[in-house]
Design an enzyme around this catalytic site. Structure first.
Site, PDB file in Angstrom:
ATOM      1  N   GLY A  39      -2.985  46.758-106.433  1.00  0.00           N
ATOM      2  CA  GLY A  39      -3.137  45.903-105.265  1.00  0.00           C
ATOM      3  C   GLY A  39      -4.281  46.369-104.405  1.00  0.00           C
ATOM      4  O   GLY A  39      -4.496  47.575-104.202  1.00  0.00           O
ATOM      5  N   ALA A  43      -3.163  47.495 -97.500  1.00  0.00           N
ATOM      6  CA  ALA A  43      -2.489  48.735 -97.873  1.00  0.00           C
ATOM      7  C   ALA A  43      -3.145  49.362 -99.100  1.00  0.00           C
ATOM      8  O   ALA A  43      -3.424  50.563 -99.126  1.00  0.00           O
ATOM      9  CB  ALA A  43      -1.001  48.477 -98.117  1.00  0.00           C
ATOM     10  N   HIS A 265       7.922  31.584 -90.571  1.00  0.00           N
ATOM     11  CA  HIS A 265       6.948  31.522 -89.478  1.00  0.00           C
ATOM     12  C   HIS A 265       7.065  30.170 -88.782  1.00  0.00           C
ATOM     13  O   HIS A 265       7.072  29.127 -89.438  1.00  0.00           O
ATOM     14  CB  HIS A 265       5.539  31.713 -90.037  1.00  0.00           C
ATOM     15  CG  HIS A 265       4.523  32.065 -89.007  1.00  0.00           C
ATOM     16  ND1 HIS A 265       4.134  31.189 -88.016  1.00  0.00           N
ATOM     17  CD2 HIS A 265       3.801  33.200 -88.796  1.00  0.00           C
ATOM     18  CE1 HIS A 265       3.217  31.766 -87.246  1.00  0.00           C
ATOM     19  NE2 HIS A 265       2.998  32.983 -87.701  1.00  0.00           N
ATOM     20  N   ARG A 329       9.461  35.339 -84.050  1.00  0.00           N
ATOM     21  CA  ARG A 329       9.316  34.248 -85.007  1.00  0.00           C
ATOM     22  C   ARG A 329      10.647  33.683 -85.498  1.00  0.00           C
ATOM     23  O   ARG A 329      10.790  32.473 -85.668  1.00  0.00           O
ATOM     24  CB  ARG A 329       8.487  34.732 -86.207  1.00  0.00           C
ATOM     25  CG  ARG A 329       7.058  35.010 -85.833  1.00  0.00           C
ATOM     26  CD  ARG A 329       6.279  35.631 -86.968  1.00  0.00           C
ATOM     27  NE  ARG A 329       4.891  35.818 -86.566  1.00  0.00           N
ATOM     28  CZ  ARG A 329       3.953  36.362 -87.342  1.00  0.00           C
ATOM     29  NH1 ARG A 329       4.278  36.799 -88.543  1.00  0.00           N
ATOM     30  NH2 ARG A 329       2.713  36.481 -86.918  1.00  0.00           N
ATOM     31  N   HIS A 400       6.784  32.892 -94.762  1.00  0.00           N
ATOM     32  CA  HIS A 400       5.508  33.550 -94.500  1.00  0.00           C
ATOM     33  C   HIS A 400       5.460  34.999 -94.979  1.00  0.00           C
ATOM     34  O   HIS A 400       4.475  35.428 -95.580  1.00  0.00           O
ATOM     35  CB  HIS A 400       5.234  33.502 -92.995  1.00  0.00           C
ATOM     36  CG  HIS A 400       3.963  34.175 -92.586  1.00  0.00           C
ATOM     37  ND1 HIS A 400       2.733  33.843 -93.123  1.00  0.00           N
ATOM     38  CD2 HIS A 400       3.716  35.150 -91.669  1.00  0.00           C
ATOM     39  CE1 HIS A 400       1.792  34.590 -92.569  1.00  0.00           C
ATOM     40  NE2 HIS A 400       2.351  35.401 -91.698  1.00  0.00           N
ATOM     41  N   GLU A 424       3.595  45.550 -97.549  1.00  0.00           N
ATOM     42  CA  GLU A 424       4.680  44.573 -97.651  1.00  0.00           C
ATOM     43  C   GLU A 424       5.543  44.792 -98.886  1.00  0.00           C
ATOM     44  O   GLU A 424       6.681  44.317 -98.942  1.00  0.00           O
ATOM     45  CB  GLU A 424       4.100  43.151 -97.664  1.00  0.00           C
ATOM     46  CG  GLU A 424       5.140  42.061 -97.523  1.00  0.00           C
ATOM     47  CD  GLU A 424       4.546  40.660 -97.509  1.00  0.00           C
ATOM     48  OE1 GLU A 424       5.322  39.685 -97.426  1.00  0.00           O
ATOM     49  OE2 GLU A 424       3.298  40.526 -97.577  1.00  0.00           O
ATOM     50  N   ARG A 434      10.012  40.624 -88.870  1.00  0.00           N
ATOM     51  CA  ARG A 434       8.731  41.249 -88.534  1.00  0.00           C
ATOM     52  C   ARG A 434       8.150  40.603 -87.286  1.00  0.00           C
ATOM     53  O   ARG A 434       7.997  39.387 -87.226  1.00  0.00           O
ATOM     54  CB  ARG A 434       7.734  41.103 -89.680  1.00  0.00           C
ATOM     55  CG  ARG A 434       6.367  41.696 -89.359  1.00  0.00           C
ATOM     56  CD  ARG A 434       5.420  41.565 -90.517  1.00  0.00           C
ATOM     57  NE  ARG A 434       5.029  40.188 -90.759  1.00  0.00           N
ATOM     58  CZ  ARG A 434       3.963  39.595 -90.197  1.00  0.00           C
ATOM     59  NH1 ARG A 434       3.230  40.265 -89.318  1.00  0.00           N
ATOM     60  NH2 ARG A 434       3.635  38.358 -90.492  1.00  0.00           N
ATOM     61  N   LEU A 440      -0.339  43.866 -90.511  1.00  0.00           N
ATOM     62  CA  LEU A 440      -1.643  44.512 -90.678  1.00  0.00           C
ATOM     63  C   LEU A 440      -1.578  45.958 -90.217  1.00  0.00           C
ATOM     64  O   LEU A 440      -2.183  46.849 -90.816  1.00  0.00           O
ATOM     65  CB  LEU A 440      -2.714  43.749 -89.897  1.00  0.00           C
ATOM     66  CG  LEU A 440      -2.828  42.246 -90.165  1.00  0.00           C
ATOM     67  CD1 LEU A 440      -4.041  41.665 -89.459  1.00  0.00           C
ATOM     68  CD2 LEU A 440      -2.917  41.962 -91.658  1.00  0.00           C
TER      69      LEU A 440
END
Length: 637
Positions: A39, A43, A265, A329, A400, A424, A434, A440
């Site tokens: 990935g 991160a 979201h 959210r 989201h 994540e 979250r 981020l």
């Protein structure tokens, strides 16, 4: 009982003491160790760049054609840090408390405090890399508010924060690639984890251009592969985002934690058709200046400009006067759904509410709004054909982010020695919900400031042996299993497309395990998912071969994993007989319709052990202890 390896001592001293007590790897010895990082989002890119610069041999893998196309690039609104530049009362402790509370008291105190503690370092790092954060007239970095906080702590670059942060991490990564400290493997997908003698020692990958299956060995494996939101088919995630890397690691022994914790979201462009492939996010930052409202009268079809002020219900401001439109959210999303379910939704489908900037434009001027949100307004206009400067945006919640992920201890290592999980892809910092602008922050904290210390402590205690371990039979066996699965999928030659099976699964889990869940719906989903899975393995249609570029084959493997993972997600939601954060069980709510936790029975991390496809998994519990915060009903009123 799971050992989270949380250091002893006071909360504010844990991370500092832990870093000092960790074992180190001599700079001359680092080049002997090989680390695989899967990935290249925030991160993964920050981890690979940091480890490469420290002198380790690093191999970086991503299925995109370039590391900079990772999905972190799509993040819009901002990144949190406790610098208190606006002098409005922020601090490390307040960021810690807001994040614990925002997660509905379902995350580790130690991890969240560490996250808040290193947040300020992230901003300094990114500024040094040239990330073009917004600045005030004086030249100081600007901040804006986000949901779940009463201070302005979010640093931003218009509505392109993720893109700018990823470009900074990408440049750091490419600097190390240019020095051969990091070897890049783009268009390469991880299809299995190789475990040797109970330790993660490598991965099996497929070259997406040639179809070639290869083994790669290392002394440690780092997964930074993002979340599983695309199990719902429609989400704000890129189409390629998937659960495959973490799920296949789970099948090799890594525990999967809190899979039912998914974030909906509240501000996304509503669904507009049955065959839509994905949804588009409108940044939460818009709720700084946009006011959310619906007509007071049900089924009011008048255009927004014809509805007078006294016939509008600014329902978030009415219900939550302390936070107003900036509630977290999960709370905003449920309230939007509640209004639409009551018949007060707007638009052709009635499944939307207004996000109105008329007052902000009148107060600040259109140019000021354009400067802050211009690219978001342009994107909305391009997709919907409506001008949000003239008419209110129409929004509706969408999947989201996912707070669940592979279980990790304080060192970001899974229960499988040698397997580290960051961003994540792990469960560690957000609890049941979250807060905006925290993803981020976590991704860069893990990659730049946590993993380099903790992985060194692990490597200092093992002998470098990646060159010898690649000859072990476990690698050949894993390659054969991957090839057999590919051949099995290609041999079915059914009549139903991969996307149709994915759409069926996504619709089911959205209806039964989405914004609201109940026992009957979850049990129905657990009955129907195996039926969809069985039809998939008997009737999926994939053209082409496995020896070349074949996107249908790629999607089939990912959807096959979603068809297994979706069952675990619903089982976890059924087992957790409470409401908390993004997990809202209709049977467990207050008279006012708020989430009702059961701290006596469910104040734990649910870590599931794989026990075979279709077989009941084994539940392990990590008890959560709260020594610095007072457990209380989460209120934003």
């Amino acid at each position: 009982m799971l050992d989270s390896k949380i250091p002893t001592g006071s909360l504010k001293d844990k991370w500092t003491s832990h870093k000092f007590n960790n074992k180190l790897v001599n700079p001359a010895n680092r080049r002997k160790y090989k680390i695989i990082v899967v990935g290249t989002g925030l991160a993964g890119a920050s981890a690979a760049a940091s480890l490469g610069e420290m002198g380790y041999q690093v191999e970086s893998f991503c299925f995109q054609d370039s590391p900079r196309r990772a999905h972190s690039i799509a993040a819009q609104g901002g990144i949190n840090a406790a610098k208190n530049y606006p002098n409005d009362g922020d601090s490390v402790r307040r960021l810690f408390y807001d994040t614990i509370k925002g997660g509905d008291f379902r995350s580790r105190e130690s991890n969240v405090y560490r996250l808040a503690e290193v947040s300020n370092n992230i901003i300094d790092q990114c500024v040094a890399q040239g990330v073009p954060f917004a600045r005030e007239y004086s030249g100081y970095l600007d901040n804006r508010s986000f949901g779940g906080a009463q201070v302005s702590r979010t640093f931003y670059a218009r509505g392109q924060t993720g893109q700018q942060l990823l470009l900074g991490a990408y440049q750091a990564l490419m600097k190390e690639a240019g020095k051969n400290n990091v070897i890049l493997h783009p268009r390469t997908e991880m299809l299995d984890l190789v475990v040797v003698d109970g330790v993660a020692r490598g991965i099996i990958v497929r070259d997406l251009l040639t179809g070639k299956i290869e083994s790669h060995a290392a002394d440690a494996v780092v997964l930074a592969t993002g979340g599983y939101g695309n199990v719902f088919y429609l989400s704000t995630n890129a189409k390629g985002c998937n659960v495959t890397a973490t799920w296949r690691a789970h099948k090799k022994g890594a525990f999967f934690a809190n899979p039912c914790y998914t974030q909906i979201h509240p501000t996304c462009i509503p669904v507009h058709g049955d065959y839509q492939s994905k949804l588009t996010l409108m940044s939460e930052s818009l709720r700084n200046d946009g006011r959310v409202w619906v007509p007071k009268k049900a089924k009011d079809t008048r255009p927004a400009h014809e509805i007078p002020e006294d016939e509008r219900d600014y329902f978030l401001e009415r219900k939550y006067p302390a936070f107003g439109n900036l509630v977290p959210r999960d709370i905003a999303s449920r309230n939007v759904k509640e209004q639409c379910d009551a018949g007060r939704g707007v638009g052709d489908t009635g499944m939307a509410v207004y996000l109105d900037f008329k007052d902000a434009i009148a107060r600040l001027g259109q140019e000021a709004i354009k400067e802050k949100y211009g690219n978001l307004f342009d994107m909305y206009a391009k997709i919907t054909g409506a001008d949000p400067y003239q008419t209110p945006m129409m929004i509706y919640p969408a999947v989201h982010y996912t707070m669940g992920g592979l279980w990790v201890d304080y060192n970001l290592m899974s229960n499988l020695p040698g397997l580290f999980v960051v961003g994540e892809a792990n469960f560690s910092d957000h609890g049941a919900n979250r807060l905006g602008a925290s993803a981020l922050m976590q991704g860069l904290a893990d990659g730049y400031f946590v993993l380099p210390y903790t992985i060194a402590n692990y490597l200092a205690q093992v002998k470098p042996s990646s060159k010898e371990i690649i000859t072990r039979g476990e690698f050949k066996q894993a390659e054969e299993q991957v090839n057999e699965k590919i051949k099995k999928i290609l041999s079915i030659k059914g009549k139903t497309t991969v996307d149709e099976f994915h759409r069926q699964l996504g619709h089911l889990v959205w209806e039964k395990c989405g914004m609201a869940r109940n026992e009957a719906g979850l049990k129905e989903a657990l009955k129907l998912i195996p039926e969809i899975r069985e039809r998939f393995w008997n009737d999926v249609c994939i053209l082409g071969s496995g020896e070349d570029f074949n996107q249908a084959l790629e999607r089939a493997g990912r959807v096959a994993d979603f068809l297994e993972f979706g069952e675990l997600m619903c089982l976890d939601a059924l087992e957790r007989r409470e409401s908390c954060g993004g997990h809202f069980r209709e049977e467990y709510q207050t008279p006012e319709g708020e989430a009702l936790r059961n701290d006596d029975l469910f104040s734990y991390v649910a870590a599931w052990q794989f026990n075979g496809v279709g077989q009941a998994p084994i539940l392990h519990k990590e008890e959560l202890k709260f020594e610095e915060v007072h457990l209380a009903q989460r209120s934003y009123k």
